[in-house]
Motif scaffolding. Structure first.
Motif, PDB file in Angstrom:
ATOM      1  N   ASN A  31       0.816  -1.088  -0.062  1.00 25.31           N
ATOM      2  CA  ASN A  31       0.038   0.097  -0.125  1.00 25.31           C
ATOM      3  C   ASN A  31       1.023   1.181   0.097  1.00 25.31           C
ATOM      4  O   ASN A  31       0.336   2.244  -0.632  1.00 25.31           O
ATOM      5  CB  ASN A  31      -0.995   0.045   1.172  1.00 25.31           C
ATOM      6  CG  ASN A  31      -2.271  -0.899   1.095  1.00 25.31           C
ATOM      7  OD1 ASN A  31      -2.594  -1.104  -0.220  1.00 25.31           O
ATOM      8  ND2 ASN A  31      -2.712  -1.586   1.983  1.00 25.31           N
ATOM      9  N   LYS A  32       2.082   1.312   0.775  1.00 24.94           N
ATOM     10  CA  LYS A  32       2.745   2.459   0.933  1.00 24.94           C
ATOM     11  C   LYS A  32       3.475   2.631  -0.606  1.00 24.94           C
ATOM     12  O   LYS A  32       3.871   3.506  -0.940  1.00 24.94           O
ATOM     13  CB  LYS A  32       3.878   2.333   2.049  1.00 24.94           C
ATOM     14  CG  LYS A  32       3.478   2.518   3.458  1.00 24.94           C
ATOM     15  CD  LYS A  32       4.227   2.223   4.256  1.00 24.94           C
ATOM     16  CE  LYS A  32       3.644   2.406   5.721  1.00 24.94           C
ATOM     17  NZ  LYS A  32       4.355   2.131   7.066  1.00 24.94           N
ATOM     18  N   ARG A  34       2.495   2.139  -3.502  1.00 24.29           N
ATOM     19  CA  ARG A  34       1.222   2.518  -4.366  1.00 24.29           C
ATOM     20  C   ARG A  34       1.260   4.048  -3.983  1.00 24.29           C
ATOM     21  O   ARG A  34       0.702   4.734  -5.029  1.00 24.29           O
ATOM     22  CB  ARG A  34      -0.185   2.010  -4.167  1.00 24.29           C
ATOM     23  CG  ARG A  34      -0.222   0.540  -4.592  1.00 24.29           C
ATOM     24  CD  ARG A  34      -1.504   0.042  -4.507  1.00 24.29           C
ATOM     25  NE  ARG A  34      -1.768  -1.286  -4.545  1.00 24.29           N
ATOM     26  CZ  ARG A  34      -2.392  -2.235  -4.093  1.00 24.29           C
ATOM     27  NH1 ARG A  34      -2.820  -1.740  -2.585  1.00 24.29           N
ATOM     28  NH2 ARG A  34      -2.260  -3.445  -4.267  1.00 24.29           N
ATOM     29  N   SER A  35       1.715   4.655  -3.049  1.00 23.82           N
ATOM     30  CA  SER A  35       1.725   6.144  -2.923  1.00 23.82           C
ATOM     31  C   SER A  35       2.719   6.819  -3.356  1.00 23.82           C
ATOM     32  O   SER A  35       2.888   8.012  -3.186  1.00 23.82           O
ATOM     33  CB  SER A  35       1.594   6.359  -1.427  1.00 23.82           C
ATOM     34  OG  SER A  35       2.776   6.132  -0.679  1.00 23.82           O
ATOM     35  N   LEU A  36       3.871   5.966  -3.924  1.00 18.84           N
ATOM     36  CA  LEU A  36       5.186   6.496  -4.362  1.00 18.84           C
ATOM     37  C   LEU A  36       4.896   7.258  -5.788  1.00 18.84           C
ATOM     38  O   LEU A  36       3.883   6.737  -6.257  1.00 18.84           O
ATOM     39  CB  LEU A  36       6.325   5.500  -4.349  1.00 18.84           C
ATOM     40  CG  LEU A  36       6.632   4.875  -3.176  1.00 18.84           C
ATOM     41  CD1 LEU A  36       7.753   3.992  -3.161  1.00 18.84           C
ATOM     42  CD2 LEU A  36       7.290   5.761  -2.046  1.00 18.84           C
ATOM     43  N   ASP A  37       5.870   7.955  -6.226  1.00 22.10           N
ATOM     44  CA  ASP A  37       5.633   8.745  -7.459  1.00 22.10           C
ATOM     45  C   ASP A  37       5.765   7.459  -8.704  1.00 22.10           C
ATOM     46  O   ASP A  37       6.299   6.537  -8.104  1.00 22.10           O
ATOM     47  CB  ASP A  37       7.134   9.400  -7.566  1.00 22.10           C
ATOM     48  CG  ASP A  37       6.964  10.214  -8.802  1.00 22.10           C
ATOM     49  OD1 ASP A  37       7.336   9.485 -10.164  1.00 22.10           O
ATOM     50  OD2 ASP A  37       7.033  11.498  -8.978  1.00 22.10           O
ATOM     51  N   GLU A  38       4.979   7.809  -9.668  1.00 19.66           N
ATOM     52  CA  GLU A  38       4.950   6.781 -10.417  1.00 19.66           C
ATOM     53  C   GLU A  38       6.394   6.129 -11.203  1.00 19.66           C
ATOM     54  O   GLU A  38       6.523   5.129 -11.702  1.00 19.66           O
ATOM     55  CB  GLU A  38       4.037   6.915 -11.718  1.00 19.66           C
ATOM     56  CG  GLU A  38       4.291   8.115 -12.493  1.00 19.66           C
ATOM     57  CD  GLU A  38       3.416   8.454 -13.507  1.00 19.66           C
ATOM     58  OE1 GLU A  38       3.727   8.968 -14.473  1.00 19.66           O
ATOM     59  OE2 GLU A  38       2.088   8.199 -13.455  1.00 19.66           O
ATOM     60  N   ARG A 166       6.706   9.857  -2.277  1.00 21.93           N
ATOM     61  CA  ARG A 166       5.689  10.586  -2.752  1.00 21.93           C
ATOM     62  C   ARG A 166       5.865  11.650  -3.719  1.00 21.93           C
ATOM     63  O   ARG A 166       7.021  12.275  -3.649  1.00 21.93           O
ATOM     64  CB  ARG A 166       5.036  11.019  -1.560  1.00 21.93           C
ATOM     65  CG  ARG A 166       4.383   9.829  -0.676  1.00 21.93           C
ATOM     66  CD  ARG A 166       3.588  10.584   0.453  1.00 21.93           C
ATOM     67  NE  ARG A 166       4.211  11.562   1.362  1.00 21.93           N
ATOM     68  CZ  ARG A 166       5.019  11.376   2.365  1.00 21.93           C
ATOM     69  NH1 ARG A 166       5.302  10.010   2.667  1.00 21.93           N
ATOM     70  NH2 ARG A 166       5.651  12.223   2.856  1.00 21.93           N
TER      71      ARG A 166
END
Length: 195
Positions: A31-32, A34-38, A166
């Motif tokens: 889940n964490k 997924r919050s990162l820069d693409e 992020r």
């Protein structure tokens, strides 16, 4: 046959339990992630590839070019300062590390200069976003001479700062990417390469 079937069933149950524990253990990290820069995973993969190829993590953290043969240190410095002015970066001075080493130890040290540059507006915006970004400022371009008397230039690779966590606000990210490209273009120009 019954023993083999029971052993296989036990192995299957253990595999399912292990898989369940792994999912529970890794789920918060997924889940964490997924919050990162693409671009974060590509940045980390590229860094890992460079580290595995060279065995040196510092190689993954810098952008560097060897100066064209025949260029003097003075010519490289002049080209670097000219490129900084073209890009609107303010010079904050140069640290001549080799002179400091000689002054403090009495021993010669190869040429190593740290040229400091700043875009005050971008720097203040980055620091307002995250005070830890101050550790990467001011922008640096290093000029050094290797053991074979070749001149090199390098600047920090800001990919991790820009894409490693992020996402930065889009406008700030675009400005930081522009700064990184300016620093790389400065290194290329001062090294005698057309950017």
């Amino acid at each position: 046959m019954r023993l083999v079937r029971n052993l296989l069933a036990l192995v299957g149950v253990l595999a399912l339990v292990t898989l369940g524990v792994a999912i529970l253990a890794l789920e918060p990290y997924v889940n964490k992630a997924r919050s990162l820069d693409e671009a974060a995973l590509a940045v980390y993969a590229g860094m890992a590839r460079t580290i595995l190829e060279t065995g040196d993590p510092m190689e993954a953290m810098v952008y560097q070019r060897r100066a064209a043969a025949g260029l003097s240190v003075s010519e490289v410095e002049t080209a670097l300062d000219q490129a900084a002015r073209e890009f609107g970066l303010h010079s904050l001075g140069t640290l001549a590390v080799q002179r400091q080493v000689l002054a403090q130890t009495g021993r010669d040290f190869p040429l190593l200069q740290i040229h400091l540059f700043c875009d005050p507006d971008l720097a203040s915006d980055l620091i307002r976003h995250n005070p830890s970004m101050a550790a990467f400022l001011p922008c640096r371009v290093i000029v050094y001479r290797d053991e074979d008397e070749r001149i090199w230039l390098m600047t920090p690779n800001l990919d991790l700062v820009i894409h490693g966590g992020r996402p930065l606000p889009l406008v700030l990210q675009e400005r930081a990417l522009g700064l990184q490209q300016m620093l790389r273009d400065m290194v290329d120009k001062a090294a005698g390469a057309d950017a």
